[in-house]
Design a protein around this motif. Structure first.
Motif, PDB file in Angstrom:
ATOM      1  N   SER A   1      43.718  43.791  42.807  1.00 55.44           N
ATOM      2  CA  SER A   1      42.692  44.161  43.776  1.00 55.44           C
ATOM      3  C   SER A   1      42.245  42.982  44.622  1.00 55.44           C
ATOM      4  CB  SER A   1      41.476  44.691  43.022  1.00 55.44           C
ATOM      5  OG  SER A   1      40.904  43.633  42.266  1.00 55.44           O
TER       6      SER A   1
ATOM      7  N   PRO B   1      37.544  31.085  44.386  1.00 58.62           N
ATOM      8  CA  PRO B   1      36.876  30.568  45.586  1.00 58.62           C
ATOM      9  C   PRO B   1      35.357  30.407  45.466  1.00 58.62           C
ATOM     10  CG  PRO B   1      37.765  32.780  45.952  1.00 58.62           C
ATOM     11  CD  PRO B   1      38.282  32.328  44.633  1.00 58.62           C
ATOM     12  N   PHE B   2      34.702  31.203  44.613  1.00 53.21           N
ATOM     13  CA  PHE B   2      33.242  31.147  44.588  1.00 53.21           C
ATOM     14  C   PHE B   2      32.676  30.223  43.504  1.00 53.21           C
ATOM     15  CE2 PHE B   2      34.804  34.885  42.402  1.00 53.21           C
ATOM     16  CZ  PHE B   2      34.230  34.766  41.153  1.00 53.21           C
TER      17      PHE B   2
ATOM     18  N   LEU C   1      43.819  39.263  40.321  1.00 52.39           N
ATOM     19  CA  LEU C   1      44.109  40.671  40.028  1.00 52.39           C
ATOM     20  C   LEU C   1      44.734  41.366  41.231  1.00 52.39           C
ATOM     21  CD1 LEU C   1      40.708  41.286  38.281  1.00 52.39           C
ATOM     22  CD2 LEU C   1      42.928  41.509  37.149  1.00 52.39           C
TER      23      LEU C   1
ATOM     24  N   GLY D   1      40.506  40.491  43.222  1.00 49.31           N
ATOM     25  CA  GLY D   1      39.438  39.852  42.453  1.00 49.31           C
ATOM     26  C   GLY D   1      39.997  38.801  41.498  1.00 49.31           C
ATOM     27  N   HIS D   2      39.104  37.966  40.979  1.00 46.70           N
ATOM     28  CA  HIS D   2      39.526  36.936  40.041  1.00 46.70           C
ATOM     29  C   HIS D   2      38.863  37.119  38.687  1.00 46.70           C
ATOM     30  CE1 HIS D   2      40.531  34.796  43.776  1.00 46.70           C
ATOM     31  NE2 HIS D   2      41.439  34.173  43.043  1.00 46.70           N
ATOM     32  N   LEU D   3      39.642  36.871  37.635  1.00 50.09           N
ATOM     33  CA  LEU D   3      39.059  36.750  36.302  1.00 50.09           C
ATOM     34  C   LEU D   3      39.124  35.277  35.940  1.00 50.09           C
ATOM     35  CD1 LEU D   3      40.617  39.701  34.257  1.00 50.09           C
ATOM     36  CD2 LEU D   3      38.319  39.561  35.209  1.00 50.09           C
ATOM     37  N   PHE D   4      37.996  34.684  35.560  1.00 46.06           N
ATOM     38  CA  PHE D   4      37.989  33.257  35.249  1.00 46.06           C
ATOM     39  C   PHE D   4      37.585  32.983  33.803  1.00 46.06           C
ATOM     40  CE2 PHE D   4      33.976  34.495  37.197  1.00 46.06           C
ATOM     41  CZ  PHE D   4      33.058  34.049  36.262  1.00 46.06           C
TER      42      PHE D   4
END
Lengths: 172, 220
Positions: free
Chosen positions: B53, B39-40, B51, B55-58
């Motif tokens: 949690s 999203p960011f 993840l 969160g995203h890993l990109f």
């Protein structure tokens, strides 16, 4: 630039012994001769220093946290270093959105990713006009927090950050 | 966990091979190149891992390392050094080579760009004491480098030329079931054509346009 950064990181970590670094290639990649052979690359050398200082938590405290730290370290050397003016805008815009609800880049504590991103973003933030700093309000808040983080700033000049908004309600 | 990938993207090749190899439970979804999963980020970034949690890993390398560590493999400094080399040295050369080979049809020129990194890799493999880059068995480093180089090395292209150690290493990796499954999923069809939509979306490699880091302070 990378060498000054390494020296600042050594001081931040409180390492007594100051290493001698060489560089290789056109991109001046830092190299450290260690007992286990040469360590090549800014991130590799910095991670080594963190381990030397026995501060492994700065590289992340869980598998997920370590992956986050890794990702933002990689972002620093691939997206921030040597970016064009146009790319710098994208970096600041994306980080500003990301930091909206965060104090640190990875997890809820300070990591090596914050330190190196602060060093890497410094030349970009120095160039920002007052209204731009207000536009990237979350980056500016994070940056100001980092430049006041104990013993981190060293070789860099402090950047003036206004705590009160000048351009109220403006869309810049 | 949910992994988003797109077809014809070499970075997705790495992560799918890592999922197949580590057997980490993960829902893999194939999306369009333009899909904004993280999203960011203003530019679409694939692959991306959502993840537990939230969160995203990109970063494909961070995703691969996360998968290997989740399956019980320990991180070590040698792995980090290889992953940094892949990101900062190999990838810029690969991007330039992909532009030449896929968009301009200059395969021979493209393989010339890769001679430097391939020669380095060959030297390291010939000096090494293990069949894989960092240990006896396939590590995250092998998967990452295999995926990155696959578009150029898979059809015994001129790029391989005299690099015998690279060739042997690559063939060993290409024989892994996990790698074969990843190729079927991410690079359906033959040749470099399948990579075209991906390469077209990458910023043009133009080192002359880079901003000089030394001049940043004086251009306020």
């Amino acid at each position: 630039m990378a060498l000054k950064e390494l020296s600042s990181l050594e001081k931040f970590l409180g390492l007594k012994k100051h290493n001698k670094y060489s560089t290789q290639g056109d991109n001046k990649v830092p190299v450290l001769q260690s007992n286990n052979g040469p360590m090549v690359g800014l991130l590799t050398v910095c991670s080594h220093l963190v381990n030397e200082a026995k501060r492994p938590e700065l590289l992340g405290t869980s598998t997920e946290h370590r992956a986050m730290v890794h990702q933002w370290l990689e972002y620093r050397v691939t997206k921030v270093d040597g970016c064009t003016r146009e790319e710098a805008k994208t970096v600041l815009k994306d980080l500003n959105l990301y930091l909206q609800d965060k104090v640190y880049l990875a997890g809820n504590c300070f990591t090596l990713a914050d330190a190196l991103m602060y060093y890497g973003l410094h030349p970009l933030v120095v160039d920002l006009a007052v209204h731009e700093k207000e536009h990237y309000v979350n980056v500016t808040r994070w940056f100001d927090h980092l430049q006041h983080y104990p013993r981190l700033r060293h070789h860099l000049c402090p950047v003036v950050v206004l705590r009160n908004r000048v351009y109220i309600g403006g869309h810049h | 966990m949910k992994l988003y990938i797109s077809e014809g993207n070499p970075h997705c090749l790495k992560v799918v091979a890592a999922v197949e190899l580590t057997l980490v439970q993960c829902d893999v979804q194939c999306v369009n190149h333009e899909e904004r999963v993280v999203p960011f980020l203003s530019r679409p970034a694939l692959p991306a891992l959502l993840l537990p949690s939230g969160g995203h890993l990109f970063s494909s390398n961070a995703i691969c390392q996360y998968l290997f560590e989740t399956s019980g493999r320990k991180p070590n400094p040698l792995i980090n050094q290889w992953l940094e080399w892949e990101t900062t040295e190999l990838q810029p050369a690969l991007l330039q080579a992909l532009h030449m080979a896929v968009l301009q049809g200059k395969a021979t020129e493209a393989s010339k760009i890769l001679q430097g990194p391939l020669s380095y890799l060959d030297q390291c493999l010939s000096k090494g004491t293990t069949p894989c880059l960092t240990e006896e068995s396939v590590s995250v480093v092998d998967v990452v480098l295999w995926g990155a180089l696959h578009p150029f090395l898979s059809d015994s292209s001129p790029a391989l030329g005299e690099w015998k150690c690279v060739q042997a290493w690559f063939e060993r990796l290409a024989g892994e079931k996990a790698c074969q499954a990843a190729v079927l999923k991410v690079l359906p069809g033959k040749g470099l054509e399948v990579l075209k939509p991906f390469v077209q979306r990458q910023p043009a490699p133009a080192s002359s346009q880079r901003r000089d880091p030394q001049s940043c302070n004086s251009t306020a």
